[in-house]
Design a protein around this motif. Sequence first.
Motif, PDB file in Angstrom:
ATOM      1  N   LEU A  15       2.072   5.427 -12.647  1.00 56.17           N
ATOM      2  CA  LEU A  15       0.747   4.951 -12.236  1.00 56.17           C
ATOM      3  C   LEU A  15       0.537   3.477 -12.579  1.00 56.17           C
ATOM      4  N   ILE A  16       1.163   3.016 -13.649  1.00 52.62           N
ATOM      5  CA  ILE A  16       1.083   1.590 -13.978  1.00 52.62           C
ATOM      6  C   ILE A  16       1.702   0.781 -12.839  1.00 52.62           C
ATOM      7  N   LEU A  17       2.875   1.215 -12.375  1.00 51.29           N
ATOM      8  CA  LEU A  17       3.516   0.524 -11.248  1.00 51.29           C
ATOM      9  C   LEU A  17       2.686   0.666  -9.983  1.00 51.29           C
ATOM     10  N   ALA A  18       2.113   1.846  -9.758  1.00 50.89           N
ATOM     11  CA  ALA A  18       1.255   2.045  -8.585  1.00 50.89           C
ATOM     12  C   ALA A  18       0.070   1.084  -8.628  1.00 50.89           C
ATOM     13  N   THR A  19      -0.494   0.879  -9.812  1.00 50.25           N
ATOM     14  CA  THR A  19      -1.618  -0.041  -9.964  1.00 50.25           C
ATOM     15  C   THR A  19      -1.205  -1.470  -9.648  1.00 50.25           C
ATOM     16  N   MET A  20      -0.026  -1.867 -10.098  1.00 44.91           N
ATOM     17  CA  MET A  20       0.459  -3.218  -9.808  1.00 44.91           C
ATOM     18  C   MET A  20       0.627  -3.423  -8.304  1.00 44.91           C
ATOM     19  N   PHE A  21       1.206  -2.435  -7.629  1.00 47.47           N
ATOM     20  CA  PHE A  21       1.382  -2.555  -6.179  1.00 47.47           C
ATOM     21  C   PHE A  21       0.053  -2.437  -5.436  1.00 47.47           C
TER      22      PHE A  21
ATOM     23  N   THR B 163       0.831  -1.201   0.000  1.00 45.21           N
ATOM     24  CA  THR B 163       0.000   0.000   0.000  1.00 45.21           C
ATOM     25  C   THR B 163       0.864   1.250   0.000  1.00 45.21           C
ATOM     26  N   ALA B 164       1.876   1.281   0.839  1.00 44.43           N
ATOM     27  CA  ALA B 164       2.767   2.445   0.907  1.00 44.43           C
ATOM     28  C   ALA B 164       3.498   2.646  -0.419  1.00 44.43           C
ATOM     29  N   VAL B 165       3.935   1.568  -1.037  1.00 43.26           N
ATOM     30  CA  VAL B 165       4.643   1.676  -2.319  1.00 43.26           C
ATOM     31  C   VAL B 165       3.687   2.172  -3.402  1.00 43.26           C
ATOM     32  N   ALA B 166       2.458   1.649  -3.417  1.00 42.47           N
ATOM     33  CA  ALA B 166       1.466   2.105  -4.396  1.00 42.47           C
ATOM     34  C   ALA B 166       1.210   3.599  -4.238  1.00 42.47           C
ATOM     35  N   LEU B 167       1.067   4.049  -2.999  1.00 44.21           N
ATOM     36  CA  LEU B 167       0.826   5.478  -2.759  1.00 44.21           C
ATOM     37  C   LEU B 167       2.057   6.314  -3.090  1.00 44.21           C
ATOM     38  N   GLY B 168       3.241   5.761  -2.864  1.00 45.53           N
ATOM     39  CA  GLY B 168       4.471   6.468  -3.230  1.00 45.53           C
ATOM     40  C   GLY B 168       4.570   6.683  -4.731  1.00 45.53           C
ATOM     41  N   PHE B 169       4.292   5.643  -5.518  1.00 43.18           N
ATOM     42  CA  PHE B 169       4.309   5.786  -6.973  1.00 43.18           C
ATOM     43  C   PHE B 169       3.217   6.746  -7.445  1.00 43.18           C
ATOM     44  N   THR B 170       2.065   6.696  -6.790  1.00 39.14           N
ATOM     45  CA  THR B 170       0.976   7.604  -7.149  1.00 39.14           C
ATOM     46  C   THR B 170       1.378   9.050  -6.894  1.00 39.14           C
ATOM     47  N   THR B 171       1.967   9.298  -5.739  1.00 37.03           N
ATOM     48  CA  THR B 171       2.425  10.654  -5.407  1.00 37.03           C
ATOM     49  C   THR B 171       3.477  11.125  -6.394  1.00 37.03           C
ATOM     50  N   ALA B 172       4.434  10.258  -6.727  1.00 35.29           N
ATOM     51  CA  ALA B 172       5.474  10.622  -7.695  1.00 35.29           C
ATOM     52  C   ALA B 172       4.863  10.929  -9.060  1.00 35.29           C
ATOM     53  N   ALA B 173       3.837  10.168  -9.446  1.00 33.83           N
ATOM     54  CA  ALA B 173       3.180  10.409 -10.727  1.00 33.83           C
ATOM     55  C   ALA B 173       2.484  11.759 -10.739  1.00 33.83           C
ATOM     56  N   VAL B 174       1.761  12.059  -9.660  1.00 34.12           N
ATOM     57  CA  VAL B 174       1.025  13.325  -9.600  1.00 34.12           C
ATOM     58  C   VAL B 174       1.985  14.518  -9.541  1.00 34.12           C
ATOM     59  N   LEU B 175       3.030  14.409  -8.733  1.00 35.14           N
ATOM     60  CA  LEU B 175       3.965  15.531  -8.587  1.00 35.14           C
ATOM     61  C   LEU B 175       4.912  15.683  -9.767  1.00 35.14           C
TER      62      LEU B 175
END
Length: 170
Positions: free
Chosen positions: A119-125, A34-46
């Motif tokens: 976001l693709i990686l965030a989705t996988m995690f 969950t933390a990794v998914a949110l980390g990738f999501t944050t990186a994607a948005v920022l």
Amino acid sequence: MPNLINVLWTLSYEMAFYLLVTAMFTLGMHRRSTAVALGFTTAAVLGAGTLPVALLSAGGSSRMLTVVLVVAGLVVMGLTAVLTGSRRVRQAGSIVIGVTVLGLLAVNQSFPGPGQGLLILATMFAGTALYRAERGEHSWRQAGWAALVPLAGIWLARGEFGLQTAIAAA
């Protein structure tokens, strides 16, 4: 190879995911989906509009060959260390793998687009977070945070109704 991108682009994200999971297992971080998914999501948005998406692939075929050889060398070194070394060597190898993959994702993802690769990686995690909740390894409440991944994807795809629909459906 431009003529291969449309057919094979998803394989690079799958490989990145598997390499990152290998690194996470070696470092004992594999239960933090969950933390990794949110980390990738944050990186994607920022980083969606600010990442130099073709930093490593621009500059002609000789530069591309150099990048491919360096990346392949780093991944082979990292995997060799993970598979054959002492605990510290395995951890160092996993860090080499992780940093290499993250570097490629950050500055060499011109397709499908800035931020979308992250976001693709965030989705996988996010999927692994749901799997862990289903198995009782952590709570559904914790896994529920993974719902932010598709919401961020829909927000990043604003103006592209087809992509937003595909993200929502997925």
